[in-house]
Design a protein around this motif. Structure first.
Motif, PDB file in Angstrom:
ATOM      1  N   ALA A   1       9.479 -20.261 -26.221  1.00  6.69           N
ATOM      2  CA  ALA A   1       8.039 -20.400 -26.453  1.00  6.69           C
ATOM      3  C   ALA A   1       7.716 -20.590 -27.926  1.00  6.69           C
ATOM      4  O   ALA A   1       6.689 -21.157 -28.272  1.00  6.69           O
ATOM      5  CB  ALA A   1       7.302 -19.178 -25.912  1.00  6.69           C
ATOM      6  N   GLY A   2       8.586 -20.128 -28.815  1.00  7.09           N
ATOM      7  CA  GLY A   2       8.333 -20.245 -30.242  1.00  7.09           C
ATOM      8  C   GLY A   2       9.056 -21.401 -30.908  1.00  7.09           C
ATOM      9  O   GLY A   2       9.133 -21.470 -32.126  1.00  7.09           O
TER      10      GLY A   2
ATOM     11  N   GLU B   1       5.649 -18.471 -35.700  1.00  9.30           N
ATOM     12  CA  GLU B   1       6.167 -19.235 -34.565  1.00  9.30           C
ATOM     13  C   GLU B   1       5.049 -19.564 -33.594  1.00  9.30           C
ATOM     14  O   GLU B   1       4.139 -18.788 -33.377  1.00  9.30           O
ATOM     15  CB  GLU B   1       7.246 -18.437 -33.849  1.00  9.30           C
ATOM     16  CG  GLU B   1       8.507 -18.269 -34.652  1.00  9.30           C
ATOM     17  CD  GLU B   1       9.569 -17.503 -33.884  1.00  9.30           C
ATOM     18  OE1 GLU B   1       9.368 -17.189 -32.702  1.00  9.30           O
ATOM     19  OE2 GLU B   1      10.590 -17.206 -34.492  1.00  9.30           O
ATOM     20  N   GLY B   2       5.128 -20.729 -33.008  1.00 16.04           N
ATOM     21  CA  GLY B   2       4.131 -21.153 -32.045  1.00 16.04           C
ATOM     22  C   GLY B   2       2.913 -21.820 -32.665  1.00 16.04           C
ATOM     23  O   GLY B   2       2.010 -22.238 -31.963  1.00 16.04           O
ATOM     24  N   THR B   3       2.874 -21.916 -34.001  1.00 14.57           N
ATOM     25  CA  THR B   3       1.721 -22.514 -34.668  1.00 14.57           C
ATOM     26  C   THR B   3       2.064 -23.823 -35.377  1.00 14.57           C
ATOM     27  O   THR B   3       1.194 -24.438 -35.959  1.00 14.57           O
ATOM     28  CB  THR B   3       1.131 -21.546 -35.707  1.00 14.57           C
ATOM     29  OG1 THR B   3       2.133 -21.247 -36.686  1.00 14.57           O
ATOM     30  CG2 THR B   3       0.667 -20.251 -35.057  1.00 14.57           C
TER      31      THR B   3
ATOM     32  N   LYS C   1      -0.315 -26.805 -35.601  1.00 10.68           N
ATOM     33  CA  LYS C   1      -1.063 -27.052 -34.371  1.00 10.68           C
ATOM     34  C   LYS C   1      -2.528 -26.822 -34.647  1.00 10.68           C
ATOM     35  O   LYS C   1      -2.915 -25.999 -35.452  1.00 10.68           O
ATOM     36  CB  LYS C   1      -0.608 -26.107 -33.265  1.00 10.68           C
ATOM     37  CG  LYS C   1       0.759 -26.428 -32.726  1.00 10.68           C
ATOM     38  CD  LYS C   1       1.090 -25.517 -31.571  1.00 10.68           C
ATOM     39  CE  LYS C   1       2.446 -25.850 -30.991  1.00 10.68           C
ATOM     40  NZ  LYS C   1       2.823 -24.917 -29.909  1.00 10.68           N
TER      41      LYS C   1
END
Length: 65
Positions: A18-19, A48-50, A62
């Protein structure tokens, strides 16, 4: 018991993925630059994830939605 272990392993794998950060593969020439830009992107974008994309020229966060 094996089923529970397999489910736990699958859940852990999905959480880890997910990251992930997308790295552009169109003519990447300098992996050192990508590593530096990845670290910078994680700090600037917020973790993470951004991060949307990292290239050897820079990175893109993002959009907040």
């Amino acid at each position: 018991m094996k089923t529970k272990l397999a489910i736990a392993a699958a859940a852990l794998s999905l959480t880890t993925l997910a990251g992930c950060i997308h790295v552009s593969d169109d003519g990447v020439s300098n992996l050192d630059e990508i590593a530096i830009n990845t670290e910078t992107a994680l700090r600037v974008c917020g973790g993470e994830g951004t991060v949307a994309e990292v290239t050897d020229d820079g990175f893109e966060c993002k959009d907040d939605e």
